[in-house]
Design an enzyme around this catalytic site. Structure first.
Site, PDB file in Angstrom:
ATOM      1  N   ASP A  11      24.238 -14.836 -18.938  1.00 49.45           N
ATOM      2  CA  ASP A  11      23.995 -13.419 -18.733  1.00 49.45           C
ATOM      3  C   ASP A  11      24.736 -13.036 -17.442  1.00 49.45           C
ATOM      4  OD1 ASP A  11      22.546 -10.845 -18.961  1.00 49.45           O
ATOM      5  OD2 ASP A  11      21.558 -11.558 -17.144  1.00 49.45           O
ATOM      6  N   ASP A  13      24.330  -9.468 -15.370  1.00 48.14           N
ATOM      7  CA  ASP A  13      23.531  -8.691 -14.419  1.00 48.14           C
ATOM      8  C   ASP A  13      22.216  -9.403 -14.102  1.00 48.14           C
ATOM      9  OD1 ASP A  13      25.325  -6.399 -14.329  1.00 48.14           O
ATOM     10  OD2 ASP A  13      24.690  -6.030 -16.390  1.00 48.14           O
ATOM     11  N   LYS A 186      20.728  -9.477 -27.680  1.00 45.71           N
ATOM     12  CA  LYS A 186      19.707 -10.470 -27.339  1.00 45.71           C
ATOM     13  C   LYS A 186      18.324  -9.824 -27.391  1.00 45.71           C
ATOM     14  CE  LYS A 186      21.685 -11.083 -23.327  1.00 45.71           C
ATOM     15  NZ  LYS A 186      21.982 -11.515 -21.952  1.00 45.71           N
ATOM     16  N   ASP A 211      18.300 -14.271 -16.564  1.00 45.87           N
ATOM     17  CA  ASP A 211      17.203 -13.898 -15.660  1.00 45.87           C
ATOM     18  C   ASP A 211      16.043 -13.248 -16.391  1.00 45.87           C
ATOM     19  OD1 ASP A 211      17.409 -10.586 -14.749  1.00 45.87           O
ATOM     20  OD2 ASP A 211      18.983 -11.472 -15.970  1.00 45.87           O
TER      21      ASP A 211
END
EC number: 3.1.3.-
Length: 272
Positions: A11, A13, A186, A211
């Site tokens: 990922d 961000d 996702k 995250d």
């Protein structure tokens, strides 16, 4: 098991960077993966940017990457719309970049609540105006119009904290029209599968890193891959303890992950 990892699905961000700022350790980790003969992929649910936009952004960070390494929610949406809505008119809540990417795949995009619209597709739209929301709701009160979203993320990391993401935008519409959207990005495993198709590795060689538990980690689990969470974005230790989506590894930062995979590889090499 970390010593067996060769293909990393990151990922962006909250994991590798926030806004225009690259996290400490990110560049070193990506360069290390390349030197070891591995490959990095970037599986972001951010639909404001095209794959080309991300190539340019990474270049500004001094990181060389190709479009094929970016499996964005917008790209997955383009593939999905091309397959399921070819020749049909689609109303899009999205950035100009997302709209242009859709058009490049032959999707018939409109920004008007026209009678022949078959689908409302919502993305993370930082150009959002209330007028767009009103038109989307007008369309979705017609039962024959489908409701799709690029990703279910409720918030996106920002330098000061968080801003509303696609899931939050869709939430406003859902609460207004009483309909649930179908999300393409996702945790749908399709993004991870698109990465795996480019490699010939076994599932043990892949690691999904993110995250968020309900998107990043869930995506990896759905794809049968091991996962690692970093605590630089949304998830924290308490959420990991209570969530149904359990990562295989937990790290405070991306640098901690870098040190761990490097040590695991070096230990494995010495053992051999």
């Amino acid at each position: 098991m970390l010593k067996e990892k060769k293909y990393f699905l990151f990922d962006i961000d909250g994991t590798l960077a926030v806004g225009e700022t690259l996290y400490d350790g990110t560049k070193e980790l990506l360069e290390w993966i390349e030197r070891k003969g591995g490959r990095s992929f970037y599986i972001t649910n951010n639909s404001t940017k095209s794959r080309k936009d991300y190539v340019d952004k990474f270049a500004r960070w001094g990181i060389e990457a190709s479009e094929e390494q970016f499996m964005t929610a917008s790209y997955a949406a383009c593939l999905y719309m091309k397959e399921h809505y070819a020749g049909k008119k689609v109303f899009v809540l999205g950035t100009p970049s997302f709209v242009e990417e859709l058009k490049g795949f032959g999707v018939q995009v409109t920004e008007e609540a026209e009678q022949d619209v078959t689908c409302v597709l919502a993305g993370f739209d930082d150009t959002l105006r209330y007028e767009k929301l009103e038109k989307a709701c007008k369309l979705l009160f017609r039962e024959e119009v489908d409701f799709l979203g690029t990703n279910p993320d409720l918030r996106c990391p920002a330098p000061f904290g968080f801003i509303p993401d696609c899931g939050a935008i869709c939430g406003m519409i859902r609460d207004t029209v009483g309909r649930e959207p179908h999300f393409i990005g996702k945790p749908n495993r399709v993004i991870a599968d698109l990465c795996a198709k480019q490699c010939r590795g076994s599932s043990e060689e892949f690691l999904v890193v993110g995250d968020r538990l309900y998107t990043d980690i869930a995506c990896g689990i759905n794809a049968g891959m091991e996962t690692a969470v970093v605590y630089t974005g949304e998830a924290d230790e308490e959420e990991v303890r209570t969530s149904i989506w359990k990562p295989d590894y937990c790290f405070d930062t991306i640098r901690d992950l870098y040190e761990a995979v490097k040590e695991a590889a070096e230990t494995g090499e010495k053992a051999e």
